[in-house]
Write a protein that holds these residues in place. Structure first.
Motif, PDB file in Angstrom:
ATOM      1  N   VAL A  46      35.389  42.359  32.822  1.00 38.15           N
ATOM      2  CA  VAL A  46      34.996  41.750  34.097  1.00 38.15           C
ATOM      3  C   VAL A  46      33.515  41.397  34.018  1.00 38.15           C
ATOM      4  O   VAL A  46      32.678  42.260  33.719  1.00 38.15           O
ATOM      5  N   ASP A  53      37.086  38.237  31.038  1.00 35.87           N
ATOM      6  CA  ASP A  53      38.432  37.779  31.366  1.00 35.87           C
ATOM      7  C   ASP A  53      38.577  37.501  32.860  1.00 35.87           C
ATOM      8  O   ASP A  53      39.426  36.707  33.267  1.00 35.87           O
ATOM      9  N   PHE A  54      37.750  38.173  33.676  1.00 39.82           N
ATOM     10  CA  PHE A  54      37.818  38.029  35.133  1.00 39.82           C
ATOM     11  C   PHE A  54      36.401  38.113  35.696  1.00 39.82           C
ATOM     12  O   PHE A  54      35.516  38.728  35.102  1.00 39.82           O
ATOM     13  N   LYS A  55      36.217  37.506  36.854  1.00 44.17           N
ATOM     14  CA  LYS A  55      34.945  37.607  37.554  1.00 44.17           C
ATOM     15  C   LYS A  55      34.980  38.709  38.609  1.00 44.17           C
ATOM     16  O   LYS A  55      33.923  39.156  39.063  1.00 44.17           O
ATOM     17  N   ASP A  59      40.840  41.478  40.500  1.00 43.33           N
ATOM     18  CA  ASP A  59      41.684  40.584  39.702  1.00 43.33           C
ATOM     19  C   ASP A  59      42.104  41.259  38.401  1.00 43.33           C
ATOM     20  O   ASP A  59      43.246  41.081  37.937  1.00 43.33           O
ATOM     21  N   ALA A  60      41.218  42.024  37.799  1.00 40.08           N
ATOM     22  CA  ALA A  60      41.563  42.743  36.572  1.00 40.08           C
ATOM     23  C   ALA A  60      42.589  43.831  36.850  1.00 40.08           C
ATOM     24  O   ALA A  60      43.547  44.012  36.080  1.00 40.08           O
ATOM     25  N   ALA A  63      45.939  42.389  37.269  1.00 43.61           N
ATOM     26  CA  ALA A  63      46.522  41.878  36.031  1.00 43.61           C
ATOM     27  C   ALA A  63      47.267  42.949  35.243  1.00 43.61           C
ATOM     28  O   ALA A  63      48.071  42.622  34.347  1.00 43.61           O
TER      29      ALA A  63
END
Length: 342
Positions: A46, A53-55, A59-60, A63
């Protein structure tokens, strides 16, 4: 970012990640969790700047597949993440790790019902957090949980947990806190978990008589309670060690430094004298100006060696069976990378 800069960045990133992993390996005990491979984790990165992979952290977490059968390591790059996070019950075996608590900050500012105000809520089992600041910035006028922990077999290493009232809702399950800094003023470590706090710094913002703990054990048959071992208590004014949220509240302070912030009486019955005969509030070989038991309430206990022994090891939370070392390999797609690869 150019190719050379990206190479340097990635080299630095893996070097930092290796430092995190080595630190965690020293902090955690080995564990046995069935046949699961504890040496390899799927790595999710992140980064607010887009170099991951994510901001966003949530969201991580989202996932991670439901009912995952392997380890996931979510590495949060330095930054201040303004998010209200939940780790669902169907996503076990997640590690959420920053680089340093001082530069990896999760912050929100909510209030209302105690179970709804948390900045980070952990419902999953076998969750680990490392090197993060978790804070609720709502202020001094209401319930404002920074961290709510309801999952079983959950551990925190080197984290800072900050708010004012009800900072850490240590709600349910078996939990381990190592080298954490926990700050608040009113009942700021509360709930009905079975938790061991080792080498933690507890800092009270209370100016009068706010309670550090409000443990919520409701029955003598419940194997819950808070133990603080080798910790340090500081503050800005005056604080009680605890008061009973539940009638069988159980809290033990052992081998802990207590500054003069701790009031001479130590404990309070929360206006219900009947709880004096049912709570279990013990102290063992604590030291410092606040550890003087001369004026302690008569219904608290000065524990003998024999009485203190069950509270002084990780056996009280079954930790020898579930505290796990950090992974030594990380998987990205079909590639497995050693933690020390630059």
């Amino acid at each position: 970012m150019g190719a050379m800069a990206m190479k340097i960045y990635n080299g630095y990133a893996f070097a930092v990640l290796f430092a995190i992993v080595v630190f965690g390996s020293f902090m955690a005990n080995s564990a046995t969790t069935g046949t699961m491979d504890m040496s390899t984790a799927i790595l999710l990165r992140v980064d607010q700047l887009g170099n991951g992979d994510f901001k966003k952290i949530q969201d991580a977490i989202d996932a991670v597949p439901s009912n995952n059968s392997g380890l996931y390591f979510i590495w949060v790059k330095p930054g201040t993440y303004r998010e209200k996070l939940q780790v669902p019950a169907d996503k076990p075996f997640i590690t959420l790790s920053g680089t340093l608590a001082s530069n990896t900050i999760i912050t929100w500012g909510d209030t209302g019902e105690i179970i709804q105000s948390a900045t980070l809520s952990v419902f999953a089992s076998d969750f680990v957090a490392k090197s993060l600041t978790i804070q609720n910035t709502f202020g001094t006028s209401g319930k404002a949980v920074a961290l709510r922990v309801e999952g079983d077999r959950v551990a925190f290493y080197g984290c800072k947990i900050l708010s004012y009232q009800d900072t850490l809702l240590d709600d349910a399950g078996r939990h381990y806190y190592s080298n954490c800094y926990i700050e608040g003023a009113t009942d700021f470590i509360c709930g009905n978990a079975a938790s061991l706090f080792e080498r933690c710094h507890v800092h009270s913002l209370s100016t009068v008589d706010g309670a550090i703990t409000a443990q919520h054990r409701n029955s003598p048959s419940e194997d819950t309670g808070f133990t603080f071992s080798g910790c340090k208590i500081t503050g800005v004014g005056a604080a009680l060690l605890g008061r009973p949220w539940g009638p069988y509240s159980r809290v033990v302070f052992a081998l802990t430094y207590m500054s003069s912030v701790v009031l001479p009486q130590g404990w309070d019955d929360w206006g219900d004298q009947s709880k004096q005969s049912t709570v279990y509030y013990g102290e063992y070989q604590c030291y410092g100006p606040g550890a003087n038991r001369t004026k302690r309430v008569g219904w608290s206990k000065s524990l003998s060696n024999q009485e203190a022994t069950p509270f002084l090891t990780k056996d009280m939370i079954g930790g020898q069976g579930w505290l796990r070392p950090s992974p030594t390999h990380f998987k990205r797609g079909s590639t497995i990378v050693k933690a020390n690869v630059p």
